[in-house]
Write a protein that holds these residues in place. Structure first.
Motif, PDB file in Angstrom:
ATOM      1  N   ARG A 253       0.783  -1.423  -0.110  1.00 22.93           N
ATOM      2  CA  ARG A 253      -0.077  -0.169  -0.171  1.00 22.93           C
ATOM      3  C   ARG A 253       0.677   1.391  -0.019  1.00 22.93           C
ATOM      4  O   ARG A 253       0.468   2.411  -0.756  1.00 22.93           O
ATOM      5  CB  ARG A 253      -0.616   0.068   1.094  1.00 22.93           C
ATOM      6  CG  ARG A 253      -1.913   0.863   1.175  1.00 22.93           C
ATOM      7  CD  ARG A 253      -2.709   1.301  -0.317  1.00 22.93           C
ATOM      8  NE  ARG A 253      -4.305   0.438   0.080  1.00 22.93           N
ATOM      9  CZ  ARG A 253      -4.747   0.042   1.247  1.00 22.93           C
ATOM     10  NH1 ARG A 253      -5.281   1.727   2.118  1.00 22.93           N
ATOM     11  NH2 ARG A 253      -5.420  -0.688   0.632  1.00 22.93           N
TER      12      ARG A 253
ATOM     13  N   CYS B 132       0.286   4.391  -2.625  1.00 21.09           N
ATOM     14  CA  CYS B 132      -0.168   6.021  -2.357  1.00 21.09           C
ATOM     15  C   CYS B 132       1.185   6.631  -3.101  1.00 21.09           C
ATOM     16  O   CYS B 132       1.077   8.086  -3.664  1.00 21.09           O
ATOM     17  CB  CYS B 132      -0.669   6.120  -1.111  1.00 21.09           C
ATOM     18  SG  CYS B 132      -1.336   5.635  -0.075  1.00 21.09           S
TER      19      CYS B 132
ATOM     20  N   ALA C 143      -4.993   7.461  -3.961  1.00 19.97           N
ATOM     21  CA  ALA C 143      -4.646   6.986  -2.518  1.00 19.97           C
ATOM     22  C   ALA C 143      -5.864   7.574  -1.881  1.00 19.97           C
ATOM     23  O   ALA C 143      -6.469   7.222  -0.885  1.00 19.97           O
ATOM     24  CB  ALA C 143      -3.706   7.244  -2.455  1.00 19.97           C
ATOM     25  N   GLU C 144      -6.303   9.159  -2.135  1.00 17.12           N
ATOM     26  CA  GLU C 144      -6.996  10.171  -0.520  1.00 17.12           C
ATOM     27  C   GLU C 144      -7.832   9.023  -0.807  1.00 17.12           C
ATOM     28  O   GLU C 144      -9.340   8.843   0.063  1.00 17.12           O
ATOM     29  CB  GLU C 144      -6.973  10.482  -1.665  1.00 17.12           C
ATOM     30  CG  GLU C 144      -7.993  11.987  -0.971  1.00 17.12           C
ATOM     31  CD  GLU C 144      -8.184  13.345  -1.636  1.00 17.12           C
ATOM     32  OE1 GLU C 144      -9.248  14.212  -0.596  1.00 17.12           O
ATOM     33  OE2 GLU C 144      -7.093  13.488  -1.856  1.00 17.12           O
TER      34      GLU C 144
ATOM     35  N   ASP D 208     -10.739   3.070   3.189  1.00 15.79           N
ATOM     36  CA  ASP D 208     -10.671   1.645   4.725  1.00 15.79           C
ATOM     37  C   ASP D 208     -11.572   2.478   5.823  1.00 15.79           C
ATOM     38  O   ASP D 208     -11.517   1.691   6.887  1.00 15.79           O
ATOM     39  CB  ASP D 208      -8.905   2.098   5.427  1.00 15.79           C
ATOM     40  CG  ASP D 208      -7.779   1.961   4.101  1.00 15.79           C
ATOM     41  OD1 ASP D 208      -8.061   0.409   3.312  1.00 15.79           O
ATOM     42  OD2 ASP D 208      -6.933   2.418   3.703  1.00 15.79           O
TER      43      ASP D 208
ATOM     44  N   HIS E 182      -8.258   5.807   1.581  1.00 15.63           N
ATOM     45  CA  HIS E 182      -7.699   6.128   2.975  1.00 15.63           C
ATOM     46  C   HIS E 182      -9.869   6.493   3.269  1.00 15.63           C
ATOM     47  O   HIS E 182      -9.356   5.329   4.128  1.00 15.63           O
ATOM     48  CB  HIS E 182      -7.691   6.799   3.137  1.00 15.63           C
ATOM     49  CG  HIS E 182      -6.009   6.847   3.101  1.00 15.63           C
ATOM     50  ND1 HIS E 182      -4.727   5.422   2.679  1.00 15.63           N
ATOM     51  CD2 HIS E 182      -5.700   8.069   2.391  1.00 15.63           C
ATOM     52  CE1 HIS E 182      -4.106   5.915   3.073  1.00 15.63           C
ATOM     53  NE2 HIS E 182      -3.814   7.139   2.323  1.00 15.63           N
ATOM     54  N   ARG E 183     -10.364   6.600   2.544  1.00 15.62           N
ATOM     55  CA  ARG E 183     -11.579   6.150   3.315  1.00 15.62           C
ATOM     56  C   ARG E 183     -12.648   5.053   2.873  1.00 15.62           C
ATOM     57  O   ARG E 183     -13.130   4.322   4.039  1.00 15.62           O
ATOM     58  CB  ARG E 183     -12.881   7.307   1.695  1.00 15.62           C
ATOM     59  CG  ARG E 183     -12.328   8.721   2.276  1.00 15.62           C
ATOM     60  CD  ARG E 183     -13.007   9.699   1.172  1.00 15.62           C
ATOM     61  NE  ARG E 183     -13.054  11.637   1.122  1.00 15.62           N
ATOM     62  CZ  ARG E 183     -12.818  12.094   0.077  1.00 15.62           C
ATOM     63  NH1 ARG E 183     -12.019  11.002  -1.161  1.00 15.62           N
ATOM     64  NH2 ARG E 183     -11.811  12.574  -0.163  1.00 15.62           N
TER      65      ARG E 183
END
Length: 215
Positions: free
Chosen positions: A181, A185, A192-193, A199, A196-197
């Motif tokens: 990961r 990123c 990646a932004e 996740d 992250h949401r």
């Protein structure tokens, strides 16, 4: 993630592509029975799935009528289309549908498929002694492919705009594989932004913790 009344059976394993299918089933609220087994590492797991999938690979999904679905992208698209009310895929007449299909198959063929090489580099004719160099080359290619996807997407809150789709689940899962990961990123900052949401999505937090315990 098992249920005695499940009508779906999923052959899968932690830290594998089957987790994306599990995530879709969770969001859809569909009960399923999980048969755990890392087919790339365990002969017994390959033997268990062989009757349903001669390729002896996961994910393999058995539908209520006995039909077999394989190939992670196909399973995800099928489940999303089967339950349009959940809006996990753009409809056929949605302007985003073409790009949705494009990137689902891109992740499957250009990225996910490369991981098939790593457990046994002799599959592509490389000597076992070259394994480290081959795996490094595979990881570089995967990083390149993520970067290529990143520059061509214009994400909103989610990868295709303001609605979460199974593409988000797919990328959130596959981006955890080698080259890991952190590299994802680095080479794909716009995606990646969004990931992250994914996740942090409350409906999936327990699943991510359980199925990627070391991530």
């Amino acid at each position: 993630m098992t249920c005695q009344t499940a009508t779906l059976t999923l052959y899968g394993a932690a830290a594998s592509g089957s987790v994306a299918v599990e995530a879709a089933l969770v969001l859809l609220g569909l009960p399923y029975r999980l048969i755990e087994g890392a087919t790339w590492a365990e002969a017994s797991a390959r033997d268990r799935v062989a009757a349903s999938n001669p390729m002896r690979q996961i994910p393999t999904l058995l539908l209520p009528g006995g039909e077999v679905m394989t190939e992670s992208a196909a399973i995800l698209i099928y489940l999303a289309d089967l339950h349009p009310e959940a809006r996990l895929a753009p409809a056929a007449d949605d302007p985003r549908r073409g790009q949705f299909l494009r990137w689902m198959l891109y992740v499957s063929s250009a990225i996910y498929a490369l991981h098939w090489i790593k457990p046994d580099v002799t599959r592509i004719g490389a000597p076992e002694g070259a394994r480290a160099a081959v795996v490094d080359a595979v990881h570089e290619r995967i990083a390149f492919c993520w970067a290529n996807m990143d520059v061509q997407l214009t994400p909103g809150r989610w990868l295709l705009g303001n609605e979460l789709t199974v593409l988000d689940l797919y990328v959130a899962t596959v981006s955890r594989f080698g080259p890991w990961r952190a590299r994802f990123c680095e080479v794909a900052p716009r995606m990646a932004e969004v990931i992250h949401r994914i996740d942090a999505e409350p409906r999936l937090a327990a699943l991510w913790r359980e199925r990627f315990p070391e991530a």
